[in-house]
Motif scaffolding. Structure first.
Motif, short mmCIF file in Angstrom:
data_model
loop_
_atom_site.label_atom_id
_atom_site.label_comp_id
_atom_site.label_asym_id
_atom_site.label_seq_id
_atom_site.Cartn_x
_atom_site.Cartn_y
_atom_site.Cartn_z
N ARG A 1 0.79 -1.21 0.06
CA ARG A 1 -0.01 0.05 0.11
C ARG A 1 0.95 1.29 -0.05
O ARG A 1 0.53 2.16 -0.52
N LEU A 2 1.85 1.12 0.68
CA LEU A 2 3.02 2.31 0.80
C LEU A 2 3.56 2.39 -0.80
O LEU A 2 3.62 3.83 -1.27
N LEU A 3 3.95 1.60 -1.32
CA LEU A 3 4.66 1.67 -2.69
C LEU A 3 3.38 2.23 -3.54
O LEU A 3 3.69 3.17 -4.72
N VAL A 4 2.15 1.77 -3.39
CA VAL A 4 1.06 2.22 -4.53
C VAL A 4 0.62 3.42 -4.19
O VAL A 4 0.68 4.40 -5.24
N THR A 5 0.61 4.06 -2.99
CA THR A 5 0.47 5.37 -2.72
C THR A 5 1.68 6.21 -3.36
O THR A 5 1.58 7.15 -3.67
N THR A 6 2.87 5.69 -3.11
CA THR A 6 4.16 6.56 -3.60
C THR A 6 3.80 6.57 -5.13
O THR A 6 4.19 7.67 -5.77
N LEU A 7 3.47 5.36 -5.73
CA LEU A 7 3.36 5.60 -7.31
C LEU A 7 2.32 6.72 -7.86
O LEU A 7 2.44 7.28 -8.61
N ILE A 8 1.27 6.52 -6.92
CA ILE A 8 0.14 7.66 -7.30
C ILE A 8 0.53 8.74 -6.83
O ILE A 8 0.16 9.71 -7.67
N VAL A 9 1.13 9.17 -5.99
CA VAL A 9 1.90 10.46 -5.57
C VAL A 9 2.69 11.13 -6.80
O VAL A 9 2.57 12.26 -7.42
N VAL A 10 3.58 10.38 -7.18
CA VAL A 10 4.53 10.67 -8.09
C VAL A 10 3.77 10.82 -9.59
O VAL A 10 3.92 11.98 -10.26
N LEU A 11 2.65 10.13 -10.03
CA LEU A 11 1.90 10.13 -11.10
C LEU A 11 1.11 11.58 -11.02
O LEU A 11 1.15 12.26 -12.10
#
Length: 115
Positions: free
Chosen positions: A6-16
Protein backbone atom coordinates in the motif's frame (compact mmCIF):
# COMPACT_ATOMS: atom_id res chain seq x y z
CA UNK A 1 3.73 -7.08 3.52
CA UNK A 2 0.30 -5.53 2.91
CA UNK A 3 1.51 -2.23 4.44
CA UNK A 4 4.56 -2.10 2.15
CA UNK A 5 2.45 -2.75 -0.94
CA UNK A 6 0.00 0.00 0.00
CA UNK A 7 2.90 2.36 0.72
CA UNK A 8 4.41 1.68 -2.70
CA UNK A 9 1.04 2.09 -4.39
CA UNK A 10 0.56 5.45 -2.66
CA UNK A 11 4.07 6.47 -3.70
CA UNK A 12 3.36 5.66 -7.34
CA UNK A 13 0.07 7.55 -7.21
CA UNK A 14 1.74 10.60 -5.65
CA UNK A 15 4.47 10.66 -8.31
CA UNK A 16 1.97 10.19 -11.16
CA UNK A 17 -0.42 12.83 -9.86
CA UNK A 18 2.44 15.29 -9.41
CA UNK A 19 3.23 14.88 -13.10
CA UNK A 20 -0.42 15.26 -14.16
CA UNK A 21 -1.99 17.84 -11.84
CA UNK A 22 -1.06 21.51 -12.00
CA UNK A 23 0.36 23.09 -8.87
CA UNK A 24 1.88 19.89 -7.44
CA UNK A 25 5.51 18.83 -7.86
CA UNK A 26 7.56 15.92 -6.56
CA UNK A 27 11.31 15.78 -7.18
CA UNK A 28 11.52 12.00 -7.58
CA UNK A 29 10.45 8.54 -6.47
CA UNK A 30 12.30 8.78 -3.15
CA UNK A 31 10.58 12.05 -2.36
CA UNK A 32 7.27 10.42 -3.31
CA UNK A 33 8.02 7.63 -0.86
CA UNK A 34 8.66 10.18 1.90
CA UNK A 35 5.42 11.96 0.99
CA UNK A 36 3.53 8.67 1.32
CA UNK A 37 5.10 7.99 4.72
CA UNK A 38 4.42 11.51 6.02
CA UNK A 39 0.83 11.42 4.72
CA UNK A 40 0.30 8.09 6.45
CA UNK A 41 1.64 9.44 9.74
CA UNK A 42 -0.35 12.67 9.52
CA UNK A 43 -3.52 10.73 8.69
CA UNK A 44 -2.88 8.38 11.59
CA UNK A 45 -2.10 10.93 14.29
CA UNK A 46 -3.28 14.40 13.27
CA UNK A 47 -6.41 13.74 11.22
CA UNK A 48 -8.48 12.23 14.07
CA UNK A 49 -7.69 15.27 16.21
CA UNK A 50 -8.64 17.68 13.42
CA UNK A 51 -11.85 15.77 12.73
CA UNK A 52 -12.77 15.90 16.41
CA UNK A 53 -12.02 19.61 16.73
CA UNK A 54 -13.98 20.50 13.59
CA UNK A 55 -16.89 18.15 14.22
CA UNK A 56 -19.52 20.93 14.26
CA UNK A 57 -18.33 22.28 10.89
CA UNK A 58 -18.21 18.75 9.49
CA UNK A 59 -21.76 18.05 10.63
CA UNK A 60 -23.12 21.36 9.31
CA UNK A 61 -21.53 20.76 5.90
CA UNK A 62 -22.66 17.12 5.87
CA UNK A 63 -19.07 15.87 5.79
CA UNK A 64 -17.76 18.15 3.07
CA UNK A 65 -15.44 19.86 5.54
CA UNK A 66 -13.41 16.63 5.57
CA UNK A 67 -12.11 17.68 2.14
CA UNK A 68 -10.71 20.81 3.76
CA UNK A 69 -9.01 18.70 6.44
CA UNK A 70 -7.47 16.50 3.74
CA UNK A 71 -6.17 19.57 1.91
CA UNK A 72 -4.64 20.90 5.13
CA UNK A 73 -2.90 17.56 5.66
CA UNK A 74 -1.50 17.73 2.10
CA UNK A 75 -0.24 21.26 2.76
CA UNK A 76 1.40 20.09 6.00
CA UNK A 77 3.08 17.25 4.14
CA UNK A 78 4.43 19.73 1.60
CA UNK A 79 5.82 21.75 4.50
CA UNK A 80 7.57 18.74 6.08
CA UNK A 81 8.93 17.03 2.95
CA UNK A 82 11.60 18.80 0.94
CA UNK A 83 11.05 18.27 -2.76
CA UNK A 84 7.24 18.09 -2.48
CA UNK A 85 5.62 21.37 -3.42
CA UNK A 86 1.93 22.28 -3.50
CA UNK A 87 0.95 25.71 -4.80
CA UNK A 88 -1.90 26.71 -2.53
CA UNK A 89 -5.07 25.38 -1.02
CA UNK A 90 -6.95 24.63 -4.26
CA UNK A 91 -4.11 22.55 -5.67
CA UNK A 92 -3.95 20.66 -2.37
CA UNK A 93 -7.71 20.12 -2.42
CA UNK A 94 -7.66 18.75 -5.97
CA UNK A 95 -4.64 16.58 -5.19
CA UNK A 96 -6.26 15.14 -2.06
CA UNK A 97 -9.54 14.36 -3.84
CA UNK A 98 -7.85 12.60 -6.76
CA UNK A 99 -5.38 10.81 -4.47
CA UNK A 100 -8.18 9.48 -2.27
CA UNK A 101 -10.24 8.38 -5.27
CA UNK A 102 -7.37 6.54 -6.97
CA UNK A 103 -6.21 4.99 -3.69
CA UNK A 104 -9.71 3.67 -3.05
CA UNK A 105 -9.86 2.04 -6.47
CA UNK A 106 -6.40 0.47 -6.30
CA UNK A 107 -6.77 -0.67 -2.69
CA UNK A 108 -10.07 -2.28 -3.68
CA UNK A 109 -8.25 -4.28 -6.34
CA UNK A 110 -5.53 -5.26 -3.86
CA UNK A 111 -8.11 -6.42 -1.32
CA UNK A 112 -9.89 -8.56 -3.95
CA UNK A 113 -6.63 -10.31 -4.89
CA UNK A 114 -5.97 -11.22 -1.26
CA UNK A 115 -9.41 -12.79 -0.76
Amino acid sequence: MKFIIRLLVTTLIVVLLANILPGVAVDGFTTGLWVAVVLGLLNMFLKPLLVFLTLPATLITLGLFLFVINAVIILLASYFVNGFHVNGFWAALLFSIVLTFVQSILNGFLDKKEA
